[in-house]
Design a protein around this motif. Structure first.
Motif, mmCIF file in Angstrom:
data_model
loop_
_atom_site.group_PDB
_atom_site.id
_atom_site.type_symbol
_atom_site.label_atom_id
_atom_site.label_comp_id
_atom_site.label_asym_id
_atom_site.label_seq_id
_atom_site.Cartn_x
_atom_site.Cartn_y
_atom_site.Cartn_z
ATOM 1 N N ARG A 252 0.831 -1.202 0.000
ATOM 2 C CA ARG A 252 0.000 0.000 0.000
ATOM 3 C C ARG A 252 0.873 1.263 0.000
ATOM 4 N N LYS A 253 1.938 1.229 0.798
ATOM 5 C CA LYS A 253 2.832 2.389 0.861
ATOM 6 C C LYS A 253 3.521 2.636 -0.474
ATOM 7 N N GLU A 254 3.866 1.572 -1.158
ATOM 8 C CA GLU A 254 4.515 1.726 -2.471
ATOM 9 C C GLU A 254 3.556 2.329 -3.495
ATOM 10 N N ILE A 255 2.294 1.902 -3.458
ATOM 11 C CA ILE A 255 1.301 2.472 -4.368
ATOM 12 C C ILE A 255 1.068 3.936 -4.034
ATOM 13 N N ALA A 256 0.923 4.234 -2.738
ATOM 14 C CA ALA A 256 0.712 5.618 -2.317
ATOM 15 C C ALA A 256 1.892 6.495 -2.721
ATOM 16 N N ASP A 257 3.097 5.968 -2.583
ATOM 17 C CA ASP A 257 4.291 6.717 -2.956
ATOM 18 C C ASP A 257 4.283 7.036 -4.457
ATOM 19 N N PHE A 258 3.843 6.077 -5.259
ATOM 20 C CA PHE A 258 3.754 6.313 -6.706
ATOM 21 C C PHE A 258 2.720 7.389 -7.011
ATOM 22 N N TYR A 259 1.575 7.298 -6.354
ATOM 23 C CA TYR A 259 0.555 8.340 -6.529
ATOM 24 C C TYR A 259 1.117 9.710 -6.160
ATOM 25 N N MET A 260 1.767 9.777 -5.008
ATOM 26 C CA MET A 260 2.262 11.065 -4.495
ATOM 27 C C MET A 260 3.294 11.691 -5.427
ATOM 28 N N LYS A 261 4.152 10.854 -6.003
ATOM 29 C CA LYS A 261 5.220 11.369 -6.860
ATOM 30 C C LYS A 261 4.756 11.684 -8.276
ATOM 31 N N ASN A 262 3.682 11.039 -8.717
ATOM 32 C CA ASN A 262 3.340 11.119 -10.134
ATOM 33 C C ASN A 262 2.020 11.806 -10.460
ATOM 34 N N ILE A 263 1.116 11.940 -9.487
ATOM 35 C CA ILE A 263 -0.106 12.701 -9.766
ATOM 36 C C ILE A 263 0.254 14.182 -9.763
ATOM 37 N N LYS A 264 0.053 14.803 -10.890
ATOM 38 C CA LYS A 264 0.392 16.220 -11.035
ATOM 39 C C LYS A 264 -0.765 16.910 -11.755
#
Length: 361
Positions: A252-264
């Motif tokens: 879950r943390k890895e998915i959230a990290d991807f969202y945080m870094k890439n949703i712009k």
């Protein structure tokens, strides 16, 4: 369609073990308060770093029974975040206590500790902290207030299994804690289930009786209790899944990290991480929430609103309708939960990000 949560896929990973466990329980002829419950309680005690775990029927009952065990008087006050799921508040009013609703921090969505002290009166008996969406509350100011005013700390851990605060897991941060194991939780059963954790020996003994008709010994009732017990099937299933909770939280943390870094997208406000987050929900905000949800659905991405109506606006709490809680109301009008689970593929996560980044108002 990318489902918000694929429970079948989550549980299919353990299908053989779960089926074996179900057969084992059926063949044992013992279905309530047996060895499966004891095993899970023992293992969850070790996981949370507490002395006691008492299995109950669901998360709401966990909170209800904690408050009941403290024997607060009618109209005693319990401080609680205004933007929590309604179960936190139902547990208070069910015990004839008064919930005192506190606005959250707009960044973390957890209770704003700076707003608590002014609401404390001589009737205040406890602070209920809710680790909302999976993010652990900052407990230091809560500890200071509890000590200053001699208040109990009750944790609502329904969304935060495995989250940490300064090396201690939720469930061990207050005087007592309630967990839900509703199927969609980070640690979910195949039905309703819950538990209570505490380090208080006397409280644990009383809670165990209260959950079993107020009885430690059959047909002898010390208290006017409830029937709220974790059954053997759910306990056995939870014990299987508990071994994988940390790995699932890491995914879950890895998915959230991807969202945080890439949703712009300038129209979207991403979550803010304060201490530790196990991402039961990945909640974004936008002033154009309904438009975004419609757009995502049209692009085969299922989302959910947690929660569309705040507790103080619910019909059952119409006495609260005159409360002014602008931050809570803003949150409930703007939040949208994106899919997040340990069985999502990288392609699904990337697809969601791409679709969001292509959205314009």
């Amino acid at each position: 369609m990318i489902n918000f949560l694929d429970l079948h896929k989550i549980n299919a990973r353990f299908e053989d073990k779960i089926k074996d466990k179900i057969n084992e329980v059926i063949n044992s002829g013992w279905y309530i308060l047996g060895k499966e419950c004891v095993n899970f309680e023992t293992n969850f005690v070790q996981y949370c770093g507490v002395k006691h775990c008492i299995g109950v029927a669901n998360g709401l009952d966990a909170l209800r029974i904690i408050i009941k065990a403290y024997e607060f008087s009618k109209d005693d006050e319990i401080i609680v975040p205004a933007n929590t799921y309604i179960a936190s508040i139902l547990a208070i009013t069910d015990n004839l206590c008064k919930p005192v609703l506190i606005e959250p921090d707009i960044n973390t969505y957890n209770i704003d500790a700076k707003s608590i002290e002014e609401k404390i009166t001589n009737k205040t008996k406890a602070i209920m902290v809710v680790h909302l969406y999976g993010q652990v509350c900052n407990m230091e100011p809560i500890y200071a207030l509890a000590k200053k005013y001699n208040l109990k700390i009750i944790e609502d851990c329904a969304q935060a299994h495995g989250a940490n605060f300064k090396g201690k897991k939720v469930g061990s941060l207050g005087d007592a804690a309630g967990f839900s194991f509703y199927p969609g939780k980070n640690l979910g059963a195949l039905g309703d289930a819950g538990c209570i954790t505490t380090n208080d020996d006397l409280l644990a003994s009383k809670i165990r009786a209260l959950a079993n008709y107020g009885s430690h010994k059959k047909y002898e009732n010390l208290y006017a209790g409830l029937n709220s017990r974790l059954d053997e099937l759910q306990a056995g299933i939870l014990d299987i899944k508990l071994k994988h909770l940390d790995d699932d939280n890491q995914k879950r943390k890895e998915i959230a990290d991807f969202y945080m870094k890439n949703i712009k997208n300038e129209n979207i406000i991403l979550p803010k991480i304060d201490i530790d987050h196990v991402w039961h929900l990945f909640v974004i905000r936008t002033k154009f929430r309904d438009k975004l949800q419609k757009y995502l659905n049209e692009n085969n991405i299922q989302t959910i609103i947690h929660y569309p109506i705040p507790p103080h606006k619910q019909e059952c709490y119409k006495d609260f309708n005159n409360l002014s809680l602008p931050i809570t109301e803003q949150i409930h009008n703007e939040v949208l939960s994106l899919p997040i689970s340990p069985v999502m593929t990288q392609e699904e996560v990337k697809c969601i990000v791409d679709v969001i980044n292509n959205w314009s108002v």
